[in-house]
Design a protein around this motif. Structure first.
Motif, PDB file in Angstrom:
ATOM      1  N   GLN A 167      16.287  58.998  24.427  1.00  0.00           N
ATOM      2  CA  GLN A 167      15.866  60.036  25.359  1.00  0.00           C
ATOM      3  C   GLN A 167      16.143  59.617  26.798  1.00  0.00           C
ATOM      4  O   GLN A 167      16.607  60.430  27.613  1.00  0.00           O
ATOM      5  CB  GLN A 167      14.377  60.336  25.172  1.00  0.00           C
ATOM      6  CG  GLN A 167      14.052  61.012  23.843  1.00  0.00           C
ATOM      7  CD  GLN A 167      12.609  61.464  23.783  1.00  0.00           C
ATOM      8  OE1 GLN A 167      12.030  61.860  24.788  1.00  0.00           O
ATOM      9  NE2 GLN A 167      12.020  61.416  22.606  1.00  0.00           N
ATOM     10  N   GLU A 168      15.878  58.365  27.116  1.00  0.00           N
ATOM     11  CA  GLU A 168      16.167  57.862  28.466  1.00  0.00           C
ATOM     12  C   GLU A 168      17.668  57.894  28.742  1.00  0.00           C
ATOM     13  O   GLU A 168      18.109  58.227  29.852  1.00  0.00           O
ATOM     14  CB  GLU A 168      15.639  56.430  28.618  1.00  0.00           C
ATOM     15  CG  GLU A 168      14.120  56.298  28.552  1.00  0.00           C
ATOM     16  CD  GLU A 168      13.424  56.793  29.813  1.00  0.00           C
ATOM     17  OE1 GLU A 168      14.125  57.115  30.799  1.00  0.00           O
ATOM     18  OE2 GLU A 168      12.179  56.862  29.807  1.00  0.00           O
ATOM     19  N   ALA A 169      18.461  57.570  27.714  1.00  0.00           N
ATOM     20  CA  ALA A 169      19.918  57.591  27.877  1.00  0.00           C
ATOM     21  C   ALA A 169      20.409  59.012  28.128  1.00  0.00           C
ATOM     22  O   ALA A 169      21.279  59.243  28.974  1.00  0.00           O
ATOM     23  CB  ALA A 169      20.594  57.007  26.638  1.00  0.00           C
ATOM     24  N   PHE A 170      19.847  59.988  27.393  1.00  0.00           N
ATOM     25  CA  PHE A 170      20.225  61.388  27.610  1.00  0.00           C
ATOM     26  C   PHE A 170      19.914  61.807  29.041  1.00  0.00           C
ATOM     27  O   PHE A 170      20.712  62.472  29.703  1.00  0.00           O
ATOM     28  CB  PHE A 170      19.461  62.321  26.659  1.00  0.00           C
ATOM     29  CG  PHE A 170      19.721  62.081  25.199  1.00  0.00           C
ATOM     30  CD1 PHE A 170      20.894  61.478  24.769  1.00  0.00           C
ATOM     31  CD2 PHE A 170      18.784  62.448  24.255  1.00  0.00           C
ATOM     32  CE1 PHE A 170      21.129  61.255  23.426  1.00  0.00           C
ATOM     33  CE2 PHE A 170      19.009  62.225  22.915  1.00  0.00           C
ATOM     34  CZ  PHE A 170      20.176  61.626  22.497  1.00  0.00           C
ATOM     35  N   ALA A 171      18.723  61.427  29.510  1.00  0.00           N
ATOM     36  CA  ALA A 171      18.319  61.803  30.864  1.00  0.00           C
ATOM     37  C   ALA A 171      19.280  61.240  31.897  1.00  0.00           C
ATOM     38  O   ALA A 171      19.636  61.922  32.870  1.00  0.00           O
ATOM     39  CB  ALA A 171      16.890  61.321  31.136  1.00  0.00           C
ATOM     40  N   ALA A 172      19.721  60.005  31.697  1.00  0.00           N
ATOM     41  CA  ALA A 172      20.646  59.387  32.648  1.00  0.00           C
ATOM     42  C   ALA A 172      21.988  60.109  32.657  1.00  0.00           C
ATOM     43  O   ALA A 172      22.565  60.369  33.715  1.00  0.00           O
ATOM     44  CB  ALA A 172      20.840  57.909  32.303  1.00  0.00           C
ATOM     45  N   VAL A 173      22.491  60.458  31.469  1.00  0.00           N
ATOM     46  CA  VAL A 173      23.778  61.163  31.362  1.00  0.00           C
ATOM     47  C   VAL A 173      23.692  62.533  32.031  1.00  0.00           C
ATOM     48  O   VAL A 173      24.580  62.921  32.814  1.00  0.00           O
ATOM     49  CB  VAL A 173      24.191  61.315  29.883  1.00  0.00           C
ATOM     50  CG1 VAL A 173      25.409  62.237  29.756  1.00  0.00           C
ATOM     51  CG2 VAL A 173      24.495  59.964  29.263  1.00  0.00           C
TER      52      VAL A 173
END
Length: 259
Positions: free
Chosen positions: A174-180
């Motif tokens: 989820q954190e990775a999605f937010a960064a992308v």
């Protein structure tokens, strides 16, 4: 500029009203979240915007053009709900992401250097460039979802539409999605996403649209959580049992509709 405009939108299934008199707009550079409980109609709304579900009434414009006449589908990248990669055509991560270039280059034209560069850039953006030659079936659920986001990004869209991108995946993903998505927005991209809960995506959201019983119940800033959702330590990863789970594949049918 208006990117998505829905006016008095209505959808029916078997005589049952699923969406009723829906009105809202997404403008250039906005990050808009469509929120609501399961069964509220939020996923139906985005699928209707994309022409995957027919309107029973009302109008939809995309980039200022009536949807029925809209043809530049390469401007829109679509990330469906989380799916099982093993149920589709066997493919590598790179092949899946490369299918996101079809709307731009055409089905019968061979891949060019620009296509290969776009695939590598998208995979680097989601942190999966090192898995480009791996079978997609070897990825975790969160990595599969990142592959779908990379597929959408590879088409270099102006609008990114995501249907519950964080549902059922771990907190790190989820954190990775937010960064992308944050990087896409910083580059001037417009985002429309469906969510049951926002989690780490919340700081990105410019406007929330809450759907309840097929109608727009609220539009404005992200509402404060209430009830058990506001409790400390509440788990934001929820199982979702939507009936449709399209297979991940590299087939031409994975493109946007032509009308």
């Amino acid at each position: 500029m208006s990117v998505v405009a829905v006016r008095h939108g209505a959808v029916t299934y078997g005589g049952r009203h699923v969406l009723r008199d829906v009105n809202f707009e997404v403008t250039t550079g906005q990050v808009v979240a469509i929120l609501g409980a399961n069964g509220s109609g939020k996923s139906t709304l985005v699928r209707t915007i994309l022409g995957l579900v027919p309107l029973a009434g009302g109008e939809i414009d995309l980039f200022g053009t009536p949807r029925a006449r809209f043809r530049t589908w390469a401007r829109i990248g679509y990330v469906p709900q989380r799916i099982g990669a093993g149920s589709g055509v066997p493919a590598t991560v790179g092949e899946v992401v490369a299918s996101g270039r079809l709307a731009r280059r055409g089905i019968f034209r061979p891949a060019r250097a620009a296509d290969r560069d776009a695939v590598r850039a998208a995979l680097e953006d989601v942190g999966l460039l090192d898995r480009i030659n791996d079978p997609v079936t070897t990825l975790s659920g969160g990595q599969q979802q990142r592959t779908l986001i990379a597929r959408a990004l590879a088409g270099r869209p102006d609008l990114l539409v995501l249907d519950e991108p964080t549902a059922g995946v771990d907190a790190a993903s989820q954190e990775a999605f937010a960064a992308v998505l944050g990087r896409f927005a910083e580059r001037g991209g417009t985002i429309l996403l469906v969510a049951h809960e926002l989690g780490p995506l919340e700081p990105l959201i410019d406007k929330a649209v809450v759907v309840h019983d097929g109608r727009i119940a609220y539009e404005g800033r992200v509402p404060e959580p209430a009830g058990h959702h506001a409790a400390p330590g509440h788990d934001h990863v929820h199982p979702h049992a939507e009936p449709e789970r399209p297979a991940i594949c590299v087939a031409p049918t994975d493109r946007m509709p032509a009308s």
